[in-house]
Enzyme design. Structure first.
Site, short mmCIF file in Angstrom:
data_model
loop_
_atom_site.label_atom_id
_atom_site.label_comp_id
_atom_site.label_asym_id
_atom_site.label_seq_id
_atom_site.Cartn_x
_atom_site.Cartn_y
_atom_site.Cartn_z
N ILE A 155 0.84 -1.21 0.00
CA ILE A 155 0.00 0.00 0.00
C ILE A 155 0.87 1.26 0.00
O ILE A 155 0.64 2.19 -0.78
CB ILE A 155 -0.96 -0.01 1.22
CG1 ILE A 155 -1.95 -1.18 1.09
CG2 ILE A 155 -1.71 1.32 1.34
CD1 ILE A 155 -2.78 -1.44 2.33
N THR A 232 -4.21 5.35 7.58
CA THR A 232 -5.18 4.37 7.07
C THR A 232 -4.74 2.97 7.49
O THR A 232 -5.26 1.99 6.97
CB THR A 232 -5.25 4.41 5.52
OG1 THR A 232 -3.92 4.23 5.02
CG2 THR A 232 -5.84 5.70 5.02
N ARG A 234 -3.50 1.30 11.08
CA ARG A 234 -4.16 0.78 12.28
C ARG A 234 -4.16 1.89 13.33
O ARG A 234 -3.16 2.60 13.50
CB ARG A 234 -3.44 -0.46 12.85
CG ARG A 234 -3.71 -1.75 12.09
CD ARG A 234 -5.17 -2.21 12.19
NE ARG A 234 -5.43 -3.44 11.46
CZ ARG A 234 -5.87 -3.50 10.20
NH1 ARG A 234 -6.11 -2.40 9.53
NH2 ARG A 234 -6.09 -4.67 9.63
N ASP A 258 -8.59 6.81 9.09
CA ASP A 258 -9.60 5.82 8.72
C ASP A 258 -9.66 4.73 9.79
O ASP A 258 -10.49 3.83 9.70
CB ASP A 258 -9.23 5.20 7.36
CG ASP A 258 -10.29 4.25 6.83
OD1 ASP A 258 -11.48 4.62 6.91
OD2 ASP A 258 -9.94 3.15 6.36
N GLU A 263 -11.54 1.75 18.00
CA GLU A 263 -12.61 1.65 17.00
C GLU A 263 -13.53 0.44 17.20
O GLU A 263 -14.67 0.43 16.72
CB GLU A 263 -12.04 1.62 15.58
CG GLU A 263 -11.29 0.34 15.22
CD GLU A 263 -10.78 0.34 13.77
OE1 GLU A 263 -10.11 1.33 13.38
OE2 GLU A 263 -11.04 -0.63 13.05
N HIS A 295 -13.01 3.11 8.92
CA HIS A 295 -12.29 1.94 8.40
C HIS A 295 -12.89 1.45 7.08
O HIS A 295 -13.38 0.33 6.98
CB HIS A 295 -12.30 0.80 9.45
CG HIS A 295 -11.10 -0.10 9.30
ND1 HIS A 295 -10.40 -0.60 10.37
CD2 HIS A 295 -10.48 -0.61 8.20
CE1 HIS A 295 -9.42 -1.36 9.94
NE2 HIS A 295 -9.45 -1.38 8.62
N PHE A 298 -10.50 -0.20 2.56
CA PHE A 298 -10.52 -1.44 1.75
C PHE A 298 -11.81 -1.56 0.94
O PHE A 298 -11.93 -2.49 0.14
CB PHE A 298 -10.43 -2.65 2.69
CG PHE A 298 -11.70 -2.83 3.50
CD1 PHE A 298 -11.93 -2.04 4.61
CD2 PHE A 298 -12.67 -3.75 3.11
CE1 PHE A 298 -13.11 -2.17 5.35
CE2 PHE A 298 -13.84 -3.88 3.83
CZ PHE A 298 -14.07 -3.09 4.95
P1 NAI Z 1 2.76 -4.88 3.60
O1 NAI Z 1 3.13 -6.02 4.48
O2 NAI Z 1 2.87 -5.03 2.12
O3 NAI Z 1 3.62 -3.59 4.00
C1 NAI Z 1 3.88 -3.23 5.32
C2 NAI Z 1 5.26 -2.62 5.36
O4 NAI Z 1 5.49 -2.12 6.67
C3 NAI Z 1 6.36 -3.66 5.07
O5 NAI Z 1 7.20 -3.19 4.04
C4 NAI Z 1 7.10 -3.77 6.40
O6 NAI Z 1 8.48 -4.04 6.26
C5 NAI Z 1 6.85 -2.40 6.97
N1 NAI Z 1 7.09 -2.31 8.40
C6 NAI Z 1 6.95 -3.26 9.36
N2 NAI Z 1 7.33 -2.79 10.55
C7 NAI Z 1 7.73 -1.52 10.35
C8 NAI Z 1 8.24 -0.49 11.20
N3 NAI Z 1 8.46 -0.72 12.49
N4 NAI Z 1 8.54 0.70 10.65
C9 NAI Z 1 8.38 0.93 9.31
N5 NAI Z 1 7.89 0.00 8.47
C10 NAI Z 1 7.58 -1.20 8.99
O7 NAI Z 1 1.28 -4.48 4.01
P2 NAI Z 1 0.23 -3.61 3.20
O8 NAI Z 1 -0.64 -4.49 2.40
O9 NAI Z 1 0.93 -2.49 2.53
O10 NAI Z 1 -0.69 -3.05 4.39
C11 NAI Z 1 -0.17 -2.12 5.32
C12 NAI Z 1 -1.15 -1.96 6.47
O11 NAI Z 1 -2.34 -1.33 5.98
C13 NAI Z 1 -1.66 -3.28 7.08
O12 NAI Z 1 -0.77 -3.75 8.06
C14 NAI Z 1 -2.98 -2.86 7.67
O13 NAI Z 1 -2.76 -2.48 9.02
C15 NAI Z 1 -3.40 -1.64 6.87
N6 NAI Z 1 -4.62 -1.86 6.09
C16 NAI Z 1 -5.67 -1.01 6.26
C17 NAI Z 1 -6.85 -1.17 5.55
C18 NAI Z 1 -8.00 -0.22 5.67
O14 NAI Z 1 -9.11 -0.54 5.22
N7 NAI Z 1 -7.83 0.97 6.21
C19 NAI Z 1 -7.01 -2.32 4.64
C20 NAI Z 1 -5.80 -3.11 4.48
C21 NAI Z 1 -4.67 -2.90 5.20
#
Ligand code: NAI
Length: 331
Positions: A155, A232, A234, A258, A263, A295, A298
């Site tokens: 993302i 967006t 958590r 979001d 929540e 939220h 997605f």
């Molecule tokens: P992803 O796993 O592809 O990317 C997450 C990135 O965060 C990874 O590159 C990881 O190395 C990095 N990361 C981990 N710990 C870290 C730290 N301490 N400091 C900096 N970076 C760190 O996950 P994706 O698909 O990009 O999703 C990201 C987040 O978006 C999810 O964990 C979820 O919480 C949130 N999300 C929110 C949604 C919504 O509807 N608002 C829907 C889907 C996901």
């Protein structure tokens, strides 16, 4: 396979039923959130399907396991609501939806940024009331500004690409450097402390013990005065009380979220006819430079379709004893 589906809304029921036509799993749709009070509703179900505000902690997992549950499938990417270690100890598999339109969330984050910076919600509310005044609606050009992206995974990288398209300088922070982020023109910060260079900060990392309250009173004191924060990812990434304090002094120039740490007791339900007891969210929504959504990052046709399809495929794979490609990692 008998599956209890918690936290279902009408769209979950319609789309999961459609995705299940061929597989034919026996789905029981429950509107309730999964908690220790509702776990008994899944009695006899080998699979339990949950969403982000269900509470799948060690106590609930022990109750589910005792009733015969062997698979927990979350209709989300994030799995911070599930104690995966306790599940493994109890012999319960946990799967998630590793991949679904990351564009849905990235585009929503951009929408929030535009809305909060250019006061779009405020302007729309005004014109509905016959007020076409511009006072209080001034924003800033995104072109030429510096955007910090915390978490450059799926993302975050798409968000970064859109921001580069706006003509922004994009800085990223992540423990793992994503070559795609650098190839498109993003620059990695060696430490998150370089965030003071940023006019906009957008959070795209998961919630872990390490990232909880990564935005707190100290980090907010270091951001560029008037910076805009977008979350967006958590709610637990942001210390909301600290954000409120920074909004009051103008240190934070705008906030669009979001997701919200508390929540679980608010989102995905219509509370418009009740008294909301959460004073923190009430204070937040009282700021004219804050946007709160429930939220929905997605929530696009493409993302939901993929979420339901993958969830059914995981349940079928578990039933067939084939590889669970979307198993939640234990670390
Ligand atoms: P992803 O796993 O592809 O990317 C997450 C990135 O965060 C990874 O590159 C990881 O190395 C990095 N990361 C981990 N710990 C870290 C730290 N301490 N400091 C900096 N970076 C760190 O996950 P994706 O698909 O990009 O999703 C990201 C987040 O978006 C999810 O964990 C979820 O919480 C949130 N999300 C929110 C949604 C919504 O509807 N608002 C829907 C889907 C996901």
């Amino acid at each position: 396979m008998k599956t209890a589906v918690f936290s279902t809304r009408s769209y979950d029921k319609t789309l999961l039923t459609a995705a299940n036509v061929k597989a034919g799993h026996e789905l029981t749709f429950l509107q309730d959130r999964l908690t220790s009070n509702t776990a008994s509703l899944a009695a006899g179900c080998v699979a339990v399907c949950v969403f982000v505000n269900d509470n799948v902690d060690a106590e609930v997992l022990a109750m589910l396991a005792a009733q015969g549950t062997r698979l927990v499938a979350t209709r989300s990417t994030g799995y911070n609501h599930i104690d995966a270690v306790a599940a493994a100890r109890l012999g319960v598999e946990v799967v998630r939806v590793t991949d679904y339109s990351p564009h849905s969330v990235a585009e929503f984050a951009v929408g929030l940024l535009l809305a909060v910076n250019r006061k779009i919600a405020r302007a729309s509310a005004r014109t509905r009331d016959g007020n076409f005044e511009l006072d209080g609606l001034m924003g800033f050009d995104l072109h030429g500004k510096t955007v910090g992206v915390i978490g450059t995974g799926k993302i975050g990288t798409i968000f970064a690409r859109i921001m580069l398209g706006f003509g922004c300088t994009v800085l990223g922070y992540d423990q793992y450097h994503n070559p795609a982020f650098e190839a498109m023109g993003g620059h990695y910060m060696s430490t998150v402390d370089l965030v003071p260079d940023c006019d906009v900060i957008s959070l795209h990392c998961p919630l872990t013990p390490e990232t909880r309250h990564v935005v707190n009173a100290e980090s907010l004191a270091r951001v560029k005065r008037g910076a805009v924060l977008i979350n967006t990812s958590r709610g637990g990434l942001v210390d909301t009380e600290a954000a409120i304090a920074a909004l009051k002094t103008g240190q934070l120039g705008g906030l669009a979220i979001d997701v919200y740490e508390q929540e679980a007791s608010l989102f995905f339900q219509d509370l418009s006819s009740t008294i909301i007891e959460d004073d923190v969210i009430q204070r937040l929504v009282s700021f004219h430079n804050v946007i709160v959504t429930g939220h929905q990052g997605f929530f696009t046709q493409e993302a939901i379709g993929q979420i339901m399809q993958t969830t059914i495929e995981s349940i079928s794979a578990f039933e067939a004893g084939t590889e669970l490609v979307n198993r939640v990692p234990l670390s």
